[in-house]
Design a protein around this motif. Structure first.
Motif, PDB file in Angstrom:
ATOM      1  N   GLN A 186       0.836  -0.916  -0.091  1.00  0.00           N
ATOM      2  CA  GLN A 186       0.121   0.022   0.142  1.00  0.00           C
ATOM      3  C   GLN A 186       0.960   1.217  -0.131  1.00  0.00           C
ATOM      4  O   GLN A 186       1.583   1.418   1.168  1.00  0.00           O
ATOM      5  CB  GLN A 186      -0.916  -0.050   1.240  1.00  0.00           C
ATOM      6  CG  GLN A 186      -1.973   1.160   1.061  1.00  0.00           C
ATOM      7  CD  GLN A 186      -3.064   0.940   2.127  1.00  0.00           C
ATOM      8  OE1 GLN A 186      -2.968   0.208   3.124  1.00  0.00           O
ATOM      9  NE2 GLN A 186      -4.280   1.632   2.035  1.00  0.00           N
ATOM     10  N   ALA A 187       0.903   1.922  -1.032  1.00  0.00           N
ATOM     11  CA  ALA A 187       1.616   3.233  -1.169  1.00  0.00           C
ATOM     12  C   ALA A 187       0.761   4.375  -0.614  1.00  0.00           C
ATOM     13  O   ALA A 187      -0.455   4.051  -0.377  1.00  0.00           O
ATOM     14  CB  ALA A 187       1.748   3.501  -2.719  1.00  0.00           C
ATOM     15  N   PRO A 188       1.427   5.473  -0.208  1.00  0.00           N
ATOM     16  CA  PRO A 188       0.721   6.481   0.452  1.00  0.00           C
ATOM     17  C   PRO A 188      -0.440   7.097  -0.289  1.00  0.00           C
ATOM     18  O   PRO A 188      -0.198   7.214  -1.496  1.00  0.00           O
ATOM     19  CB  PRO A 188       1.935   7.846   0.699  1.00  0.00           C
ATOM     20  CG  PRO A 188       3.164   6.896   0.590  1.00  0.00           C
ATOM     21  CD  PRO A 188       2.655   5.790  -0.060  1.00  0.00           C
ATOM     22  N   GLY A 189      -1.648   7.220   0.278  1.00  0.00           N
ATOM     23  CA  GLY A 189      -2.792   7.686  -0.323  1.00  0.00           C
ATOM     24  C   GLY A 189      -3.426   6.786  -1.575  1.00  0.00           C
ATOM     25  O   GLY A 189      -4.253   7.239  -2.029  1.00  0.00           O
ATOM     26  N   LYS A 190      -2.852   5.377  -1.464  1.00  0.00           N
ATOM     27  CA  LYS A 190      -3.433   4.523  -2.477  1.00  0.00           C
ATOM     28  C   LYS A 190      -4.004   3.420  -1.810  1.00  0.00           C
ATOM     29  O   LYS A 190      -3.855   3.128  -0.689  1.00  0.00           O
ATOM     30  CB  LYS A 190      -2.467   4.254  -3.528  1.00  0.00           C
ATOM     31  CG  LYS A 190      -1.890   5.118  -4.402  1.00  0.00           C
ATOM     32  CD  LYS A 190      -0.998   4.749  -5.488  1.00  0.00           C
ATOM     33  CE  LYS A 190      -0.568   6.082  -6.318  1.00  0.00           C
ATOM     34  NZ  LYS A 190       0.329   5.454  -7.433  1.00  0.00           N
ATOM     35  N   GLU A 191      -4.811   2.590  -2.383  1.00  0.00           N
ATOM     36  CA  GLU A 191      -5.348   1.271  -2.059  1.00  0.00           C
ATOM     37  C   GLU A 191      -4.466   0.208  -1.804  1.00  0.00           C
ATOM     38  O   GLU A 191      -3.209   0.285  -2.589  1.00  0.00           O
ATOM     39  CB  GLU A 191      -6.782   1.157  -2.941  1.00  0.00           C
ATOM     40  CG  GLU A 191      -7.783   1.941  -2.817  1.00  0.00           C
ATOM     41  CD  GLU A 191      -8.824   1.319  -3.656  1.00  0.00           C
ATOM     42  OE1 GLU A 191     -10.307   1.989  -3.559  1.00  0.00           O
ATOM     43  OE2 GLU A 191      -8.894   0.251  -4.212  1.00  0.00           O
ATOM     44  N   ARG A 192      -4.683  -0.828  -1.211  1.00  0.00           N
ATOM     45  CA  ARG A 192      -3.850  -1.883  -1.005  1.00  0.00           C
ATOM     46  C   ARG A 192      -3.804  -2.656  -2.113  1.00  0.00           C
ATOM     47  O   ARG A 192      -4.945  -2.736  -2.733  1.00  0.00           O
ATOM     48  CB  ARG A 192      -4.335  -2.632   0.103  1.00  0.00           C
ATOM     49  CG  ARG A 192      -3.267  -3.729   0.511  1.00  0.00           C
ATOM     50  CD  ARG A 192      -3.796  -4.609   1.572  1.00  0.00           C
ATOM     51  NE  ARG A 192      -5.223  -5.193   1.547  1.00  0.00           N
ATOM     52  CZ  ARG A 192      -5.821  -5.224   2.846  1.00  0.00           C
ATOM     53  NH1 ARG A 192      -5.174  -4.902   4.000  1.00  0.00           N
ATOM     54  NH2 ARG A 192      -7.120  -5.847   2.643  1.00  0.00           N
ATOM     55  N   GLN A 193      -2.660  -3.074  -2.835  1.00  0.00           N
ATOM     56  CA  GLN A 193      -2.433  -3.691  -3.973  1.00  0.00           C
ATOM     57  C   GLN A 193      -2.058  -5.201  -3.889  1.00  0.00           C
ATOM     58  O   GLN A 193      -0.972  -5.489  -2.979  1.00  0.00           O
ATOM     59  CB  GLN A 193      -1.639  -2.904  -4.814  1.00  0.00           C
ATOM     60  CG  GLN A 193      -1.253  -3.387  -6.199  1.00  0.00           C
ATOM     61  CD  GLN A 193      -0.400  -2.584  -6.835  1.00  0.00           C
ATOM     62  OE1 GLN A 193       0.911  -2.097  -6.348  1.00  0.00           O
ATOM     63  NE2 GLN A 193      -0.454  -2.239  -8.094  1.00  0.00           N
ATOM     64  N   TYR A 194      -2.650  -6.181  -4.598  1.00  0.00           N
ATOM     65  CA  TYR A 194      -1.796  -7.618  -4.278  1.00  0.00           C
ATOM     66  C   TYR A 194      -0.540  -7.405  -5.165  1.00  0.00           C
ATOM     67  O   TYR A 194      -0.375  -7.090  -6.264  1.00  0.00           O
ATOM     68  CB  TYR A 194      -2.904  -8.419  -4.923  1.00  0.00           C
ATOM     69  CG  TYR A 194      -2.108  -9.723  -5.586  1.00  0.00           C
ATOM     70  CD1 TYR A 194      -2.037  -9.930  -6.785  1.00  0.00           C
ATOM     71  CD2 TYR A 194      -2.126 -10.791  -4.783  1.00  0.00           C
ATOM     72  CE1 TYR A 194      -1.446 -11.313  -7.218  1.00  0.00           C
ATOM     73  CE2 TYR A 194      -1.806 -12.211  -4.906  1.00  0.00           C
ATOM     74  CZ  TYR A 194      -1.314 -12.013  -6.370  1.00  0.00           C
ATOM     75  OH  TYR A 194      -0.950 -13.375  -6.876  1.00  0.00           O
ATOM     76  N   VAL A 195       0.487  -8.181  -4.562  1.00  0.00           N
ATOM     77  CA  VAL A 195       1.653  -8.349  -5.401  1.00  0.00           C
ATOM     78  C   VAL A 195       1.809  -9.876  -5.737  1.00  0.00           C
ATOM     79  O   VAL A 195       2.362 -10.075  -6.964  1.00  0.00           O
ATOM     80  CB  VAL A 195       2.683  -7.898  -4.213  1.00  0.00           C
ATOM     81  CG1 VAL A 195       4.136  -8.139  -4.809  1.00  0.00           C
ATOM     82  CG2 VAL A 195       2.756  -6.293  -3.928  1.00  0.00           C
ATOM     83  N   ALA A 196       1.959 -10.863  -4.638  1.00  0.00           N
ATOM     84  CA  ALA A 196       2.411 -12.162  -5.145  1.00  0.00           C
ATOM     85  C   ALA A 196       1.536 -12.835  -3.954  1.00  0.00           C
ATOM     86  O   ALA A 196       1.391 -12.531  -2.758  1.00  0.00           O
ATOM     87  CB  ALA A 196       3.687 -12.331  -5.148  1.00  0.00           C
ATOM     88  N   ALA A 197       1.577 -14.355  -4.494  1.00  0.00           N
ATOM     89  CA  ALA A 197       0.927 -15.307  -3.457  1.00  0.00           C
ATOM     90  C   ALA A 197       1.794 -16.691  -3.616  1.00  0.00           C
ATOM     91  O   ALA A 197       2.282 -16.820  -4.744  1.00  0.00           O
ATOM     92  CB  ALA A 197      -0.370 -15.409  -3.545  1.00  0.00           C
ATOM     93  N   ILE A 198       1.833 -17.518  -2.601  1.00  0.00           N
ATOM     94  CA  ILE A 198       2.417 -18.945  -3.015  1.00  0.00           C
ATOM     95  C   ILE A 198       1.438 -20.095  -2.176  1.00  0.00           C
ATOM     96  O   ILE A 198       0.910 -19.607  -1.093  1.00  0.00           O
ATOM     97  CB  ILE A 198       3.836 -18.994  -2.191  1.00  0.00           C
ATOM     98  CG1 ILE A 198       4.535 -20.270  -2.514  1.00  0.00           C
ATOM     99  CG2 ILE A 198       3.818 -18.561  -0.647  1.00  0.00           C
ATOM    100  CD1 ILE A 198       6.168 -20.240  -2.504  1.00  0.00           C
ATOM    101  N   SER A 199       1.152 -21.017  -2.838  1.00  0.00           N
ATOM    102  CA  SER A 199       0.291 -22.075  -2.331  1.00  0.00           C
ATOM    103  C   SER A 199       0.842 -22.587  -0.882  1.00  0.00           C
ATOM    104  O   SER A 199       2.012 -22.565  -0.631  1.00  0.00           O
ATOM    105  CB  SER A 199       0.101 -23.061  -3.424  1.00  0.00           C
ATOM    106  OG  SER A 199       1.269 -23.717  -3.636  1.00  0.00           O
ATOM    107  N   TRP A 200       0.145 -23.397  -0.317  1.00  0.00           N
ATOM    108  CA  TRP A 200       0.573 -23.894   0.930  1.00  0.00           C
ATOM    109  C   TRP A 200       1.582 -24.898   0.721  1.00  0.00           C
ATOM    110  O   TRP A 200       2.659 -24.874   1.653  1.00  0.00           O
ATOM    111  CB  TRP A 200      -0.403 -24.964   1.590  1.00  0.00           C
ATOM    112  CG  TRP A 200      -1.029 -26.038   0.727  1.00  0.00           C
ATOM    113  CD1 TRP A 200      -1.934 -25.889  -0.387  1.00  0.00           C
ATOM    114  CD2 TRP A 200      -0.369 -27.483   0.845  1.00  0.00           C
ATOM    115  NE1 TRP A 200      -1.999 -27.271  -0.778  1.00  0.00           N
ATOM    116  CE2 TRP A 200      -1.044 -28.011  -0.324  1.00  0.00           C
ATOM    117  CE3 TRP A 200       0.488 -28.034   1.627  1.00  0.00           C
ATOM    118  CZ2 TRP A 200      -0.953 -29.459  -0.411  1.00  0.00           C
ATOM    119  CZ3 TRP A 200       0.930 -29.362   1.415  1.00  0.00           C
ATOM    120  CH2 TRP A 200       0.187 -30.200   0.397  1.00  0.00           C
TER     121      TRP A 200
END
Length: 121
Positions: free
Chosen positions: A38-52
């Motif tokens: 989440q950058a200042p003044g911006k909405e939270r943004q998805y970056v990456a994910a990893i399965s279990w």
């Protein structure tokens, strides 16, 4: 449940940074782990994910080819390696733990406190 993200800091554009997240209080190996920012003044943004299991990884289009995500289920940690960083990627980076909901989409139930990444131009 605690998710402790660390490794943030100041880096020049084009540089690299490695973020880690230490998890406790949950059965870590049962959860999909994700990184958001989440950058200042911006909405939270998805970056990456990893399965279990670590067998599947997912990335936002904006970071594909530059970021990698990995996990160590024995150590309850997930790591985000960020290369070729850009100034616009300055943000607080959060790790999160989640599982699939009834629709099969990952729902993140637990969030860490975030670590600040500043990319200077």
């Amino acid at each position: 449940v605690q998710l402790q993200a660390y490794g943030g800091g100041l880096v020049q554009a084009g540089g690299s940074l490695r973020l880690s997240c230490a998890a406790s209080g949950l059965t870590f190996s049962s959860y999909t782990m994700g990184w958001f920012r989440q950058a200042p003044g911006k909405e939270r943004q998805y970056v990456a994910a990893i399965s279990w299991s670590g067998g599947s990884t997912y990335f936002a289009d904006s970071v594909k080819g530059r970021f990698t995500i990995s996990r160590d289920n024995a150590k309850n940690t997930v790591t985000l390696q960020m290369n070729s960083l850009k100034p616009e990627e300055t943000a607080v980076y959060y790790c999160a733990a989640g599982g699939a909901n009834k629709e099969g989409r990952i729902e993140y139930n637990y969030w860490g406190q975030g670590t600040l990444v500043t990319v200077s131009s």
